[in-house]
Design a protein around this motif. Structure first.
Motif, PDB file in Angstrom:
ATOM      1  N   GLY A   1       0.817  -1.199   0.000  1.00 11.42           N
ATOM      2  CA  GLY A   1       0.000   0.000   0.000  1.00 11.42           C
ATOM      3  C   GLY A   1       0.854   1.252   0.000  1.00 11.42           C
ATOM      4  N   LEU A   2       1.928   1.253   0.815  1.00 10.97           N
ATOM      5  CA  LEU A   2       2.862   2.374   0.840  1.00 10.97           C
ATOM      6  C   LEU A   2       3.503   2.559  -0.531  1.00 10.97           C
ATOM      7  CD1 LEU A   2       4.621   4.464   2.475  1.00 10.97           C
ATOM      8  CD2 LEU A   2       6.265   2.573   2.785  1.00 10.97           C
TER       9      LEU A   2
ATOM     10  N   MET B   1       4.671   5.316  -5.685  1.00 10.08           N
ATOM     11  CA  MET B   1       5.411   4.946  -6.892  1.00 10.08           C
ATOM     12  C   MET B   1       4.925   5.757  -8.084  1.00 10.08           C
ATOM     13  SD  MET B   1       3.681   1.244  -7.714  1.00 10.08           S
ATOM     14  CE  MET B   1       1.985   1.103  -8.289  1.00 10.08           C
ATOM     15  N   ARG B   2       5.808   5.986  -9.003  1.00 14.72           N
ATOM     16  CA  ARG B   2       5.440   6.633 -10.263  1.00 14.72           C
ATOM     17  C   ARG B   2       4.837   5.615 -11.224  1.00 14.72           C
ATOM     18  NH1 ARG B   2      10.030   9.679 -13.040  1.00 14.72           N
ATOM     19  NH2 ARG B   2       8.244  10.757 -14.005  1.00 14.72           N
ATOM     20  N   LEU B   3       5.407   4.410 -11.221  1.00  8.52           N
ATOM     21  CA  LEU B   3       4.945   3.325 -12.085  1.00  8.52           C
ATOM     22  C   LEU B   3       5.254   2.007 -11.406  1.00  8.52           C
ATOM     23  CD1 LEU B   3       4.033   2.127 -14.881  1.00  8.52           C
ATOM     24  CD2 LEU B   3       6.438   2.315 -15.584  1.00  8.52           C
ATOM     25  N   GLY B   4       4.295   1.102 -11.405  1.00  7.50           N
ATOM     26  CA  GLY B   4       4.510  -0.230 -10.856  1.00  7.50           C
ATOM     27  C   GLY B   4       4.402  -1.280 -11.940  1.00  7.50           C
TER      28      GLY B   4
ATOM     29  N   ALA C   1      -4.769  -1.140  -5.126  1.00  5.10           N
ATOM     30  CA  ALA C   1      -3.997   0.015  -5.584  1.00  5.10           C
ATOM     31  C   ALA C   1      -4.620   0.622  -6.844  1.00  5.10           C
ATOM     32  CB  ALA C   1      -2.566  -0.402  -5.878  1.00  5.10           C
ATOM     33  N   ASP C   2      -4.286   1.881  -7.076  1.00  4.10           N
ATOM     34  CA  ASP C   2      -4.721   2.571  -8.295  1.00  4.10           C
ATOM     35  C   ASP C   2      -4.079   1.896  -9.500  1.00  4.10           C
ATOM     36  OD1 ASP C   2      -5.300   4.263 -10.353  1.00  4.10           O
ATOM     37  OD2 ASP C   2      -4.186   5.988  -9.555  1.00  4.10           O
TER      38      ASP C   2
END
Length: 452
Positions: free
Chosen positions: A423-424, A429-432, A444-445
């Motif tokens: 979650g953190l 993050m910019r990209l996962g 997550a989004d």
């Protein structure tokens, strides 16, 4: 335990059987790692006195001091065995003659040419041969090609004049360890047993039957060797299948994890396997090559096995390509100079074992394309030196903080440890780039997530 078997005709076998049944037989275990140590402790819990042998004197000292050195193996179990005088570790292989049964739990890696490397098995067999005495039982547990016990180990042991089935007894019983599995450990996993003759089978069956919940006797050591390879080839082939489906469905805009989850609701005829960034560990990436190598001796094709290996081996490159595409599409930049955080370098969740980890290949591919890489792994604070990835040795895990996470162009999830705050990561993050579907499980989004 299996059904009781007839008393052996051989007087030496009857004497050893009596000692096994009385739990007075002393058991030697060669190799005190992920396989040998839990086996040694299971034998201790069953009431046997155990001598553990290892070439690493630092590991011997650690164990004799009551520390396991392996995260999922409780040190308390070692301390209890030491306090009860049921366990000791040694690097002195001249003491092998003290054991009534010797169990070989050593690595069986591949050479750089992807051929079986039985160096450790042969070395252990020669060490046993130097002190082999009438009445001993020798069991190989290391995964290997069908025929190893009889074609490699047996001649080495017989070189001094002793004879298998007459003065000593030889068997194969493959390890079935799954490090980090909270539901299955040595004691409650059925044990396959194959003996060189009925007396050897009876003795090995009695020893393991006193140690684990069930034994499964088979007709020969070669059958037992083939059982272990079959188990891991089954996994390799099915993982390759879902990895291929991941690429096919991905091209269609279909989430393979959604497909697998729905298919798994069928109560028959389907077994869910999960895709990933490549294979790791000491079994699945290696064992299929053992059978493929041996099959060439019989001109028997292994096309299905080899195709699975090709697909699984190609996964790290596929993941890196997906990462590069995502960077280009979202930030209009390539991998060269990009900062990438790799999450997890252990080969599987919740362990510190990095053997054959796909993460190492991912890091190397990223660095080859100019990326700046770091990693986070709560179980691997520093990457150990390995033969194939020596240049990564000494790299240290970075801490996860909002600023740290935000400072990377992308976060690549390679190993999904439970004790990581996804979650953190998702918030900062910019990209996962997700090879394990962890961000879907955390809500997550998804607009910043690419599945690979």
């Amino acid at each position: 335990m299996s059904e009781p078997r007839a008393e052996p005709d051989n007087a030496l076998a009857r004497e050893l059987l009596s000692r096994i049944e009385a739990r007075s037989a002393r058991i030697g275990v060669i190799g005190l790692g992920y396989v040998g140590l839990p086996l040694a402790l299971a034998l201790c819990r069953a009431g046997f006195p155990v001598i553990g042998f290892d070439i690493d004197e630092r590991r011997v000292a650690l164990l004799n001091g009551g520390e396991s050195g392996i995260r999922h193996i409780e040190s308390d179990a070692i301390r209890i065995a030491l306090a009860e005088n049921r366990f000791e570790a040694t690097a002195d292989f001249t003491r092998l003659g003290e054991a009534d049964a010797v169990l070989i739990c050593v690595p069986t890696p591949l050479t750089r040419q992807r051929e079986p490397d039985l160096t450790f098995v042969e070395r252990a067999s020669r060490q046993i041969a130097q002190t082999l005495r009438p009445g001993q039982l020798v069991v190989l547990e290391s995964t290997t090609w069908p025929g190893t016990t009889l074609e490699i180990v047996k001649p080495i042991l017989q070189a001094g004049g002793e004879r298998s089935g007459e003065s000593f007894f030889l068997a194969f019983s493959p390890e079935r360890e799954d490090p980090g599995n909270p539901h299955f450990a040595t004691g409650n996993i059925p044990k396959i047993v194959g003996g060189d003759g009925e007396a050897a089978l009876r003795l090995a069956d009695a020893l393991y039957g006193a140690t684990v919940t069930a034994t499964v006797p088979v007709s020969s050591p070669s059958v037992a060797e083939a059982v272990k390879l079959t188990e891991n080839i089954f996994r390799s082939v099915n993982i390759a299948l879902v990895n291929e489906l991941k690429m096919v469905y991905g091209a269609m805009g279909i989430d393979v994890w959604d497909v697998i989850a729905a298919a798994a609701t069928k109560p028959f005829g389907f077994m869910p396997f999960q895709p990933g960034p490549g294979l790791g560990g000491h079994c699945i990436p290696i064992d299929p090559f053992y059978l493929a190598w041996k099959a060439r001796e019989f001109d028997a094709p292994t096309r299905f096995i080899e195709l699975a290996g090709e697909i699984n081996t190609a996964m790290p490159r596929h993941v890196v390509d997906r990462l590069a595409e995502a960077l280009d599409r979202r930030f209009q930049r390539g991998l060269n100079g990009a900062r990438i955080l790799v999450l997890g370098v252990a080969y599987k969740p919740n362990v510190e074992d990095t053997r054959e980890s796909a993460s190492f290949r991912l890091i190397e591919l990223l660095q080859d394309r100019g990326a700046v890489t770091e990693y986070h792994d709560p179980h691997v604070p520093e990457i150990p030196r390995t033969r194939e990835h020596a240049q990564l040795a000494g790299s240290r895990s970075v801490a996860l903080t909002p600023d740290t996470i935000a400072g990377f162009d992308a976060v690549l999830v390679a190993t999904d440890h439970d004790d990581v705050d996804y979650g953190l990561i998702a918030r900062h993050m910019r990209l996962g780039v997700d090879t394990r579907n962890v961000f879907a499980r955390t809500g997550a989004d998804q607009s910043r997530v690419v599945k690979a």
